[in-house]
Scaffold this motif. Sequence first.
Motif, PDB file in Angstrom:
ATOM      1  N   SER A 583       0.738  -1.071  -0.096  1.00 41.75           N
ATOM      2  CA  SER A 583       0.010  -0.007  -0.241  1.00 41.75           C
ATOM      3  C   SER A 583       0.750   1.295   0.128  1.00 41.75           C
ATOM      4  O   SER A 583       0.384   2.200  -0.294  1.00 41.75           O
ATOM      5  N   ALA A 584       2.048   1.165   0.233  1.00 41.97           N
ATOM      6  CA  ALA A 584       2.962   2.392   0.458  1.00 41.97           C
ATOM      7  C   ALA A 584       3.410   2.775  -1.122  1.00 41.97           C
ATOM      8  O   ALA A 584       3.454   1.931  -1.820  1.00 41.97           O
ATOM      9  N   ALA A 585       3.426   4.140  -1.184  1.00 41.35           N
ATOM     10  CA  ALA A 585       3.794   4.759  -2.289  1.00 41.35           C
ATOM     11  C   ALA A 585       5.038   4.383  -2.846  1.00 41.35           C
ATOM     12  O   ALA A 585       6.010   4.327  -2.096  1.00 41.35           O
ATOM     13  N   SER A 586       5.342   3.791  -4.025  1.00 42.13           N
ATOM     14  CA  SER A 586       6.615   3.323  -4.450  1.00 42.13           C
ATOM     15  C   SER A 586       7.258   4.338  -5.533  1.00 42.13           C
ATOM     16  O   SER A 586       6.762   5.036  -6.337  1.00 42.13           O
ATOM     17  N   THR A 587       8.564   3.975  -5.536  1.00 42.77           N
ATOM     18  CA  THR A 587       9.338   4.689  -6.436  1.00 42.77           C
ATOM     19  C   THR A 587      10.253   3.807  -7.227  1.00 42.77           C
ATOM     20  O   THR A 587      10.908   2.863  -6.657  1.00 42.77           O
ATOM     21  N   CYS A 588      10.618   4.069  -8.649  1.00 46.29           N
ATOM     22  CA  CYS A 588      11.576   3.558  -9.292  1.00 46.29           C
ATOM     23  C   CYS A 588      12.586   4.451  -9.719  1.00 46.29           C
ATOM     24  O   CYS A 588      12.241   5.522 -10.400  1.00 46.29           O
ATOM     25  N   LEU A 589      13.892   4.099  -9.389  1.00 45.66           N
ATOM     26  CA  LEU A 589      15.011   5.520  -9.901  1.00 45.66           C
ATOM     27  C   LEU A 589      15.864   4.657 -10.881  1.00 45.66           C
ATOM     28  O   LEU A 589      16.436   3.637 -10.602  1.00 45.66           O
ATOM     29  N   LEU A 590      15.635   5.255 -12.331  1.00 46.91           N
ATOM     30  CA  LEU A 590      16.639   4.532 -13.200  1.00 46.91           C
ATOM     31  C   LEU A 590      17.709   5.422 -13.452  1.00 46.91           C
ATOM     32  O   LEU A 590      17.836   6.519 -13.817  1.00 46.91           O
ATOM     33  N   MET A 591      19.026   4.782 -12.911  1.00 47.58           N
ATOM     34  CA  MET A 591      20.068   5.600 -12.906  1.00 47.58           C
ATOM     35  C   MET A 591      21.089   5.444 -13.948  1.00 47.58           C
ATOM     36  O   MET A 591      21.107   4.269 -14.633  1.00 47.58           O
ATOM     37  N   TYR A 592      21.373   6.509 -14.784  1.00 51.28           N
ATOM     38  CA  TYR A 592      22.184   6.311 -16.014  1.00 51.28           C
ATOM     39  C   TYR A 592      23.255   7.007 -15.846  1.00 51.28           C
ATOM     40  O   TYR A 592      23.552   7.871 -15.252  1.00 51.28           O
ATOM     41  N   GLN A 593      24.136   6.548 -16.850  1.00 51.61           N
ATOM     42  CA  GLN A 593      25.641   7.140 -17.021  1.00 51.61           C
ATOM     43  C   GLN A 593      25.461   8.208 -18.242  1.00 51.61           C
ATOM     44  O   GLN A 593      25.057   7.799 -19.368  1.00 51.61           O
ATOM     45  N   PRO A 594      25.546   9.566 -18.112  1.00 48.37           N
ATOM     46  CA  PRO A 594      25.461  10.344 -19.384  1.00 48.37           C
ATOM     47  C   PRO A 594      26.852  10.368 -20.022  1.00 48.37           C
ATOM     48  O   PRO A 594      27.780   9.801 -19.273  1.00 48.37           O
ATOM     49  N   PRO A 595      26.821  10.419 -21.500  1.00 47.20           N
ATOM     50  CA  PRO A 595      25.485  10.951 -22.333  1.00 47.20           C
ATOM     51  C   PRO A 595      24.871   9.719 -22.638  1.00 47.20           C
ATOM     52  O   PRO A 595      25.620   8.657 -22.905  1.00 47.20           O
ATOM     53  N   LEU A 596      23.500   9.880 -22.824  1.00 50.64           N
ATOM     54  CA  LEU A 596      22.725   8.443 -23.103  1.00 50.64           C
ATOM     55  C   LEU A 596      22.723   8.670 -24.675  1.00 50.64           C
ATOM     56  O   LEU A 596      22.544   9.623 -25.316  1.00 50.64           O
ATOM     57  N   THR A 597      22.734   7.543 -25.352  1.00 48.29           N
ATOM     58  CA  THR A 597      22.600   7.494 -26.709  1.00 48.29           C
ATOM     59  C   THR A 597      20.812   7.712 -27.173  1.00 48.29           C
ATOM     60  O   THR A 597      20.146   7.667 -25.949  1.00 48.29           O
ATOM     61  N   GLN A 598      20.729   8.167 -28.228  1.00 46.64           N
ATOM     62  CA  GLN A 598      19.145   8.686 -28.621  1.00 46.64           C
ATOM     63  C   GLN A 598      18.284   7.253 -28.244  1.00 46.64           C
ATOM     64  O   GLN A 598      17.218   7.451 -27.440  1.00 46.64           O
ATOM     65  N   SER A 599      18.712   6.184 -28.616  1.00 51.04           N
ATOM     66  CA  SER A 599      17.672   4.961 -28.062  1.00 51.04           C
ATOM     67  C   SER A 599      17.594   4.820 -26.719  1.00 51.04           C
ATOM     68  O   SER A 599      16.704   4.347 -26.145  1.00 51.04           O
ATOM     69  N   GLY A 600      18.668   4.756 -26.122  1.00 49.43           N
ATOM     70  CA  GLY A 600      18.917   4.698 -24.448  1.00 49.43           C
ATOM     71  C   GLY A 600      17.885   5.672 -23.866  1.00 49.43           C
ATOM     72  O   GLY A 600      17.270   5.254 -23.006  1.00 49.43           O
ATOM     73  N   GLN A 601      18.159   7.055 -24.290  1.00 45.22           N
ATOM     74  CA  GLN A 601      17.185   7.995 -23.625  1.00 45.22           C
ATOM     75  C   GLN A 601      15.494   7.552 -24.140  1.00 45.22           C
ATOM     76  O   GLN A 601      14.716   7.782 -23.120  1.00 45.22           O
ATOM     77  N   ARG A 602      15.367   7.205 -25.246  1.00 44.29           N
ATOM     78  CA  ARG A 602      13.944   6.505 -25.788  1.00 44.29           C
ATOM     79  C   ARG A 602      13.395   5.700 -24.738  1.00 44.29           C
ATOM     80  O   ARG A 602      12.312   5.661 -24.236  1.00 44.29           O
TER      81      ARG A 602
END
Length: 696
Positions: A583-602
Amino acid sequence: MSGRPEILFPLFGKLTALDGVGPKIAALMEHLDIEKPRDVLFTLPHSGVDRRPIASVREALLPATVTVEITVQSHHKPANKSRPYRITASDAGGTLQLVFFHARGDYLEKQLPVGARRVVSGKVELFDGVAQMVHPDFILKPDEALDIPAYEPVYPLTAGVTQKVMYRASRSALALAPELDEWADPALIASEGWPTWSEAMTAAHAPQSGADLSGQSKARQRLAYDEFFAHQVTLALARQSVRRAKGIENRGDGRLRAKVLASLPYAPTDAQSRSIDEIAADMALPQRMNRLLQGDVGSGKTLVALMALLVAVEAGGQGVMMAPTEILARQHLDGLQPLAEAAGVVLEILTGRDKGKEREAKLKALREGNIHILVGTHAVFQKDVEFHDLRLAVIDEQHRFGVAQRMELGSKGHAVDVLVMTATPIPRSLALAQYGDMDVSVLDQKPPGRTPVQTALVSTGRLDEVVAKLRSAMASGRQAYWVCPLVEESEVSDLVSAEQRFALLRAALGEGNVGLVHGQMPPADKDAAMARFVAGETKVLVATTVIEVGVNVPNASIMVIERAEHFGLAQLHQLRGRVGRGSAASTCLLMYQPPLTQSGQRRLEILRETEDGFRISEEDLAMRGAGDVIGTAQSGVPRFRIADLESQVRLMQVAQSDARKLLLDDPSLRSKRGEAVRVLLWLMEQDKAIRLISVG
């Protein structure tokens, strides 16, 4: 259906029967999956070169492939062998240099004598303002120039096999291609305006422009349809033979199911009720059920599966539920146990861990019918496991079990009904290709009480903030997953390893608060670490993707995925589905290493936008292609040589309904069209289908 029809013999003969293909080239062609003339036909050109003649190189936008008539002006022999041999020539508008490396001067003087007119075709580039053609593809006398195709098809190549070889071989294979009776529905051919099979083959190998190379051209659509249709006829025959196999009419009286529903704190969703009804109706039929239950993460498949198992028990039989791993089997046990107790049904588990007396006792109870529902891993396949009266097998996560294992499971009982569950939403086209022999129930709603998951993108530079956030969440009694891409640090890769992250988080959050699971740990250690997390003893679980499928910890409300850009969309969606179960509000953190490729960002943005697994799977397919989405070739998705699953979904749907209708009208393929379809099955090497017809 004794053997291959004679009309197809030439296409299944030796490759060396083709022009210009000797034993050496035939051996090289195997790298292109070409072993016989038929395979040459099904290897279509992927692009084309415009070789229509022009008056002068000046008209072309260089660099370009140019076909032009020239007059030879002069030869410039190189002073030494390492320098190129140059020939200056003129066309209607200017000069052109022909350049040859390691050339034999006497040969060139014979081919291109001074003052002679020739037609040359090849790639022209400008060097220091001079137009140069290095090693022309064609050098012909003007009266032979018609041999140069105006638009030359370009074929896939491998070392030692040139375009010329492929071009000659394909022409030669086309000459062997017979006129075949029409196997497609005449109404479809008329409405689509398609050519016959042999016309389509000829046209596909002789494109006149770029438009002829696209999947939208009539010829290629026709050939793609033929591939899909042969595949769908095979699946429809498999479906027919399963249905023909006498099943058992499993009719329950509903008493056990009513007890379970009464014990639930909520009502099932409409999608759950609909699926439960579809399955119960199938089980009551005299044919064997072969159904796929497809549902997104957290859509409540477990309840639907239990209801199906209870139908089998109400009807006086037993049910089995198979999971790919021990962790998942135990989790099914935990999820089902309280519901089974509410119904007063005996539920047991059997895994590779059961040994000695304990295992003996379970096997005896199973044989005598004192265990109603068995949950297990593939240990259930072992020879000594016998049921008293098995009626239904539920298989979780289909793509881990092959069709052969489905069959083997079927042999444990007499014609048991089969229900396959998958938590991976599959795009429509792939579901048709992979499960076209099955009937499908879809759970597209979430049960009440599941909270949406907030998804955020965070760069790896903000690691300290993320750790601080975890610390405060832990203080308020919450738990978190931390997923890493690799197990241990290696020189080659800068991807953060689970071992290293585990050490860092333990230092930051306290020894006893952080656990670790990864694929290379002994199973007992893995289970123990999971158990501590489930019990709430550890607050943060550092893991590789082993937790992807099915692990259920309602108190875990934070999911950190490190280097998220390295995961596939479907995988990220599955991982995110591990939180938002309480029932708790949940979070998902997507950690990325910049710079992202175009498809990675999409990819990461799609996840931030939606939690709809079906939409995500369609995007995934569009971005990566069919082979990657399902993983390996063994996944049961056929490899099509011409058809394309992503862009030709509609054709696949048409092929499926055509195939099912054909077999309804002509189950043993004896009509004129049926005979033509048999030839198609041989042509498309659908051996499985051919065996089914000869048996049927």
